[in-house]
Scaffold this motif. Structure first.
Motif, PDB file in Angstrom:
ATOM      1  N   SER A 552       0.830  -1.220   0.000  1.00 36.26           N
ATOM      2  CA  SER A 552       0.000   0.000   0.000  1.00 36.26           C
ATOM      3  C   SER A 552       0.852   1.253   0.000  1.00 36.26           C
ATOM      4  CB  SER A 552      -0.938   0.005   1.214  1.00 36.26           C
ATOM      5  OG  SER A 552      -1.858  -1.057   1.159  1.00 36.26           O
ATOM      6  N   LEU A 553       2.037   1.178   0.590  1.00 36.29           N
ATOM      7  CA  LEU A 553       2.957   2.324   0.600  1.00 36.29           C
ATOM      8  C   LEU A 553       3.652   2.485  -0.747  1.00 36.29           C
ATOM      9  CD1 LEU A 553       4.575   1.870   4.130  1.00 36.29           C
ATOM     10  CD2 LEU A 553       2.849   3.547   3.457  1.00 36.29           C
ATOM     11  N   GLY A 554       3.663   1.430  -1.560  1.00 36.66           N
ATOM     12  CA  GLY A 554       4.276   1.498  -2.878  1.00 36.66           C
ATOM     13  C   GLY A 554       5.769   1.236  -2.842  1.00 36.66           C
ATOM     14  N   ASP A 555       6.304   0.940  -3.993  1.00 35.46           N
ATOM     15  CA  ASP A 555       7.744   0.751  -4.175  1.00 35.46           C
ATOM     16  C   ASP A 555       8.424   2.115  -4.036  1.00 35.46           C
ATOM     17  OD1 ASP A 555      10.325   0.419  -5.172  1.00 35.46           O
ATOM     18  OD2 ASP A 555       9.705  -0.922  -6.784  1.00 35.46           O
ATOM     19  N   PRO A 556       9.315   2.294  -3.064  1.00 35.33           N
ATOM     20  CA  PRO A 556       9.932   3.615  -2.873  1.00 35.33           C
ATOM     21  C   PRO A 556      10.771   4.070  -4.063  1.00 35.33           C
ATOM     22  CG  PRO A 556      11.074   1.956  -1.574  1.00 35.33           C
ATOM     23  CD  PRO A 556       9.835   1.300  -2.111  1.00 35.33           C
ATOM     24  N   TYR A 557      11.175   3.133  -4.906  1.00 37.66           N
ATOM     25  CA  TYR A 557      12.029   3.488  -6.040  1.00 37.66           C
ATOM     26  C   TYR A 557      11.229   3.626  -7.338  1.00 37.66           C
ATOM     27  CZ  TYR A 557      15.197   1.795  -2.471  1.00 37.66           C
ATOM     28  OH  TYR A 557      15.851   1.610  -1.279  1.00 37.66           O
ATOM     29  N   ASN A 559       8.122   5.923  -9.008  1.00 32.53           N
ATOM     30  CA  ASN A 559       7.342   7.153  -8.845  1.00 32.53           C
ATOM     31  C   ASN A 559       5.976   6.975  -9.495  1.00 32.53           C
ATOM     32  OD1 ASN A 559       6.304   9.836  -9.049  1.00 32.53           O
ATOM     33  ND2 ASN A 559       8.381  10.664  -8.941  1.00 32.53           N
ATOM     34  N   LEU A 560       4.926   6.977  -8.679  1.00 32.29           N
ATOM     35  CA  LEU A 560       3.576   6.724  -9.188  1.00 32.29           C
ATOM     36  C   LEU A 560       3.116   7.771 -10.192  1.00 32.29           C
ATOM     37  CD1 LEU A 560       1.692   5.536  -5.955  1.00 32.29           C
ATOM     38  CD2 LEU A 560       2.586   4.140  -7.822  1.00 32.29           C
ATOM     39  N   ASN A 561       3.766   8.917 -10.215  1.00 35.86           N
ATOM     40  CA  ASN A 561       3.355   9.960 -11.153  1.00 35.86           C
ATOM     41  C   ASN A 561       3.603   9.577 -12.611  1.00 35.86           C
ATOM     42  OD1 ASN A 561       2.336  12.012  -9.348  1.00 35.86           O
ATOM     43  ND2 ASN A 561       4.438  12.347  -8.691  1.00 35.86           N
ATOM     44  N   VAL A 562       4.457   8.581 -12.858  1.00 36.91           N
ATOM     45  CA  VAL A 562       4.666   8.156 -14.248  1.00 36.91           C
ATOM     46  C   VAL A 562       3.404   7.543 -14.827  1.00 36.91           C
ATOM     47  CG1 VAL A 562       7.130   7.752 -13.871  1.00 36.91           C
ATOM     48  CG2 VAL A 562       5.537   5.850 -13.642  1.00 36.91           C
ATOM     49  N   VAL A 568      -3.407   6.377 -16.225  1.00 35.64           N
ATOM     50  CA  VAL A 568      -3.704   5.382 -15.198  1.00 35.64           C
ATOM     51  C   VAL A 568      -3.826   6.102 -13.860  1.00 35.64           C
ATOM     52  CG1 VAL A 568      -2.885   3.323 -13.996  1.00 35.64           C
ATOM     53  CG2 VAL A 568      -2.456   3.594 -16.444  1.00 35.64           C
ATOM     54  N   THR A 569      -4.941   5.934 -13.177  1.00 40.69           N
ATOM     55  CA  THR A 569      -5.114   6.608 -11.899  1.00 40.69           C
ATOM     56  C   THR A 569      -4.376   5.847 -10.800  1.00 40.69           C
ATOM     57  OG1 THR A 569      -7.118   5.414 -11.211  1.00 40.69           O
ATOM     58  CG2 THR A 569      -7.403   7.363 -12.641  1.00 40.69           C
ATOM     59  N   GLU A 570      -3.955   6.578  -9.794  1.00 44.84           N
ATOM     60  CA  GLU A 570      -3.252   5.951  -8.686  1.00 44.84           C
ATOM     61  C   GLU A 570      -4.146   4.954  -7.961  1.00 44.84           C
ATOM     62  OE1 GLU A 570      -1.185   7.418  -4.525  1.00 44.84           O
ATOM     63  OE2 GLU A 570      -0.902   8.642  -6.327  1.00 44.84           O
ATOM     64  N   THR A 571      -5.432   5.280  -7.851  1.00 44.63           N
ATOM     65  CA  THR A 571      -6.378   4.377  -7.182  1.00 44.63           C
ATOM     66  C   THR A 571      -6.507   3.056  -7.926  1.00 44.63           C
ATOM     67  OG1 THR A 571      -7.645   6.242  -6.298  1.00 44.63           O
ATOM     68  CG2 THR A 571      -8.753   4.105  -6.405  1.00 44.63           C
ATOM     69  N   VAL A 578      -2.062  -3.846  -4.907  1.00 37.19           N
ATOM     70  CA  VAL A 578      -2.225  -4.329  -3.538  1.00 37.19           C
ATOM     71  C   VAL A 578      -3.191  -5.506  -3.486  1.00 37.19           C
ATOM     72  CG1 VAL A 578      -2.847  -3.674  -1.174  1.00 37.19           C
ATOM     73  CG2 VAL A 578      -1.738  -2.014  -2.681  1.00 37.19           C
ATOM     74  N   GLY A 579      -4.168  -5.505  -4.374  1.00 35.38           N
ATOM     75  CA  GLY A 579      -5.138  -6.585  -4.400  1.00 35.38           C
ATOM     76  C   GLY A 579      -6.511  -6.124  -3.974  1.00 35.38           C
ATOM     77  N   GLU A 580      -7.423  -7.061  -3.850  1.00 33.61           N
ATOM     78  CA  GLU A 580      -8.820  -6.730  -3.570  1.00 33.61           C
ATOM     79  C   GLU A 580      -8.988  -5.958  -2.274  1.00 33.61           C
ATOM     80  OE1 GLU A 580     -10.977 -10.338  -3.598  1.00 33.61           O
ATOM     81  OE2 GLU A 580     -10.642 -10.738  -5.739  1.00 33.61           O
ATOM     82  N   GLN A 581      -8.115  -6.224  -1.292  1.00 33.33           N
ATOM     83  CA  GLN A 581      -8.256  -5.557   0.002  1.00 33.33           C
ATOM     84  C   GLN A 581      -8.023  -4.062  -0.084  1.00 33.33           C
ATOM     85  OE1 GLN A 581      -6.222  -8.078  -0.617  1.00 33.33           O
ATOM     86  NE2 GLN A 581      -4.086  -7.509  -0.259  1.00 33.33           N
ATOM     87  N   ALA A 582      -7.442  -3.560  -1.236  1.00 36.13           N
ATOM     88  CA  ALA A 582      -7.200  -2.123  -1.378  1.00 36.13           C
ATOM     89  C   ALA A 582      -8.458  -1.380  -1.778  1.00 36.13           C
ATOM     90  CB  ALA A 582      -6.116  -1.877  -2.427  1.00 36.13           C
ATOM     91  N   GLU A 583      -9.501  -2.108  -2.209  1.00 37.05           N
ATOM     92  CA  GLU A 583     -10.704  -1.452  -2.705  1.00 37.05           C
ATOM     93  C   GLU A 583     -11.537  -0.897  -1.556  1.00 37.05           C
ATOM     94  OE1 GLU A 583     -12.671  -4.364  -5.052  1.00 37.05           O
ATOM     95  OE2 GLU A 583     -11.146  -4.371  -6.620  1.00 37.05           O
TER      96      GLU A 583
END
Length: 583
Positions: A552-557, A559-562, A568-571, A578-583
């Motif tokens: 859920s914190l994402g790969d630190p290396y 950048n989700l802005n790409v 593609v939305t971050e959500t 993350v999987g279904e539990q992220a919904e």
């Protein structure tokens, strides 16, 4: 007129007692900008409001670019700044009166004129003598800050209490049009030794800057690279702000667009990296590469330990040929090849075992049915080497010193696992920077998890990564056993390598990727999992559940802005990642 100016807030705080009617924005532009009035509630409510001192060396810049540079500071939504400009004996007649004019308009703009040309480092160091703020930022005389730049930095100062910050940036032309965007990873110590991926915008605690010794005139052309290397070594906490806060001006005389300019800067960058390694006590060579402003670090090995290369046996006609090729081409002097097979598998290695190559090969036959992770655990337990290599039998090594390239990392403290680069079958990349979220296969997800950041940051450069594949990786045997090996009960086929990397990171260990241990798949890798779809699908769900918080914190290396490049939305991404539990 702009997102950061709130006329309602401004009127209620600064204009209610004004007897002469005036529009809030008119008043702000005429007086508020120079008086340091707050343009909105978010800026006014910042608990800590330190002064940010911006250092700008000036030399023969065009008036239009200099004006834009200074205006970008003047119109910051955060008003607690000072602009420290040092003119390095510009020969353009327009520069001095222009600087004097700006200094006369706002007391926060400070200008000094050098009596002799000192170069960019010397001029910046003189500008630093004007500093009274508690943080120092660095701005080139033809570049610009975004209007919310300093506000975003101070937000981070308030929330993180770090002493070194850097942001994303874009590349702009003479007319301000955007050419490119540089989305950067969080601090990647190893990547920084290959090239200066940080560049701009950098803000440092004043004490940290002073302890770093300022800019080195002997490294002009790479002075900013050298400074950040020094600051990063002493910083207690480094924070990356994943927002575009800086506009880097492209020009024919700048290395931002023309790598044939400033040839001396390439060598200066190499020296900066070499100096950094010397300070850290690392015995290594730093080489220039064909790519300008990129460098290869080769660490010298203090000793050559015994290595066990663990390979899972496969019942196919090519296994013996591939293994013989690997054994004969491996020049590392102290190595054993440990072949792991189940007792029920037919052994097709008679030619190899009857040859001279058999001296380096050892067979381990285990009873019962095992997953690949379970077989690897058995192999490491029975291995004789101090360090273990996991190698897929369908990977053909492309470089002679691939074992040494992996050893460069695992011989150091706080290293968990290091993985090499494996070229895809027929050069068709299976994973790219932007995910194909329509691909629901567990195999695609597993490889994207491991490879996405290196695609974003450059496959050609060694770097810190989130996880590596066991298809070409090395680990210290003792530490592997202390960690309990691979979790073969939950992740027997596909996710045991990433799971182990995550567990190592929980203990403070780093995971590395090096392209200088280079292999290539002899068949499409995904074909190896075609008969295990049910098992790997279950593994994926278990893995996402086990590591939900970390994912859920994402790969630190990465950048989700790409993701925005492909709409593609971050959500949506995190729900897939993350999987279904992220919904």
């Amino acid at each position: 007129p702009c997102s950061w100016f709130d006329p309602t807030f401004y009127r209620s705080h600064y204009l209610e007692s004004n007897s002469i009617p005036i529009a809030p924005l008119d008043h702000y532009l005429a007086k508020g900008v120079h008086e340091g009035l707050y343009p909105n509630k978010a800026v006014a409510d910042l608990p800590d409001k330190p002064i940010i001192s911006l250092l700008v060396p000036v030399y023969n810049v065009t008036p239009a670019h200099l004006n834009n540079c200074i205006r970008s500071v003047l119109y910051q939504s955060y008003p607690h700044w000072e602009l420290c400009l040092a003119d390095d004996c510009s020969t353009r007649e327009e520069v001095r009166p222009l600087l004097e004019q700006w200094a006369s308009q706002d007391s926060r703009i400070k200008v000094t004129f050098l009596e002799k040309n000192l170069g960019i480092s010397g001029a910046t160091n003189v500008a630093a003598e004007l500093v009274t703020g508690s943080y120092v930022g660095f701005l080139d005389n033809d570049d610009e800050l975004t209007n919310d730049c300093l506000f975003r930095v101070v937000q981070q100062i308030n929330s993180t209490k770090a002493d070194l910050y850097y942001s994303d940036e874009d590349l702009i032309g003479d007319d301000g049009r955007q050419f490119n965007i540089f989305h950067k990873p969080d601090f990647n110590k190893e990547l920084l030794l290959s090239h200066n991926y940080v560049t701009h915008f950098v803000v440092a605690d004043k004490m940290l800057y002073e302890n770093g010794g300022g800019f080195d005139s002997f490294l002009d052309g790479a002075q900013d690279f050298d400074l950040f290397l020094k600051l990063s070594e002493q910083a207690k906490k480094i924070v990356h702000i994943p927002q575009i806060l800086y506009h880097w001006r492209a020009s024919e005389s700048s290395t931002s667009i023309n790598h044939n300019q400033k040839q001396y800067a390439n060598e200066a960058g190499r020296k900066a990296v070499a100096n950094a390694l010397d300070r850290r006590g690392v015995d290594a060579e730093v080489e220039l590469l064909e790519w300008k402003f990129y460098y290869r670090v080769t660490r010298k090995l203090s000793f050559l330990p015994h290595i066990s290369i663990c390979i899972l046996y496969r019942e196919d006609d090519n296994f013996q040929q591939n293994l013989a090729s690997l054994v004969s081409s491996t020049v590392y002097p102290d190595v054993e090849f440990l072949i792991i097979k189940e007792e029920t598998q037919q052994l097709l290695l008679s030619d190899l075992l009857n040859s001279d190559l058999s001296k380096k090969v050892r067979l381990l036959s285990v009873s019962g049915k095992h997953t690949p992770a379970g077989l690897y655990n058995e192999a490491v337990d029975q291995s004789r080497g101090r360090y273990t290599v996991f190698l897929n039998s369908n990977v053909q090594l492309q470089q002679e010193k691939w074992i040494q390239a992996l050893l460069e990392y695992v011989l150091n403290e706080n290293v968990g696992m290091v993985g090499g680069r494996i070229l895809p079958f027929k050069q068709n990349e299976f994973v790219t920077t932007i995910p194909n979220m329509e691909n629901q296969s567990s195999f695609y997800y597993a490889r994207y998890l491991q490879e996405c950041s290196r695609h974003m940051n450059g496959l050609q450069w060694p770097q810190n990564v989130f996880a590596v594949s066991w298809n070409l990786a090395m680990v210290e045997k003792k530490y592997f056993l202390e960690m309990g090996g691979f979790n073969d009960e939950s992740f027997g086929y596909l996710f045991a390598d990433s799971d182990l990397c995550f567990r190592m990171q929980e203990q403070g260990r780093e995971i590395f990727y090096t392209p200088f241990a280079l292999g290539q798949y002899l068949i499409p890798e995904e074909e190896q999992f075609s008969s295990q779809l049910e098992q790997t699908g279950l593994e994926k769900k278990l893995f996402q559940n086990r590591w939900q918080d970390k994912l859920s914190l994402g790969d630190p290396y990465y950048n989700l802005n790409v993701l925005k490049r492909k709409n593609v939305t971050e959500t949506d991404f995190l729900n897939w990642y993350v999987g279904e539990q992220a919904e």
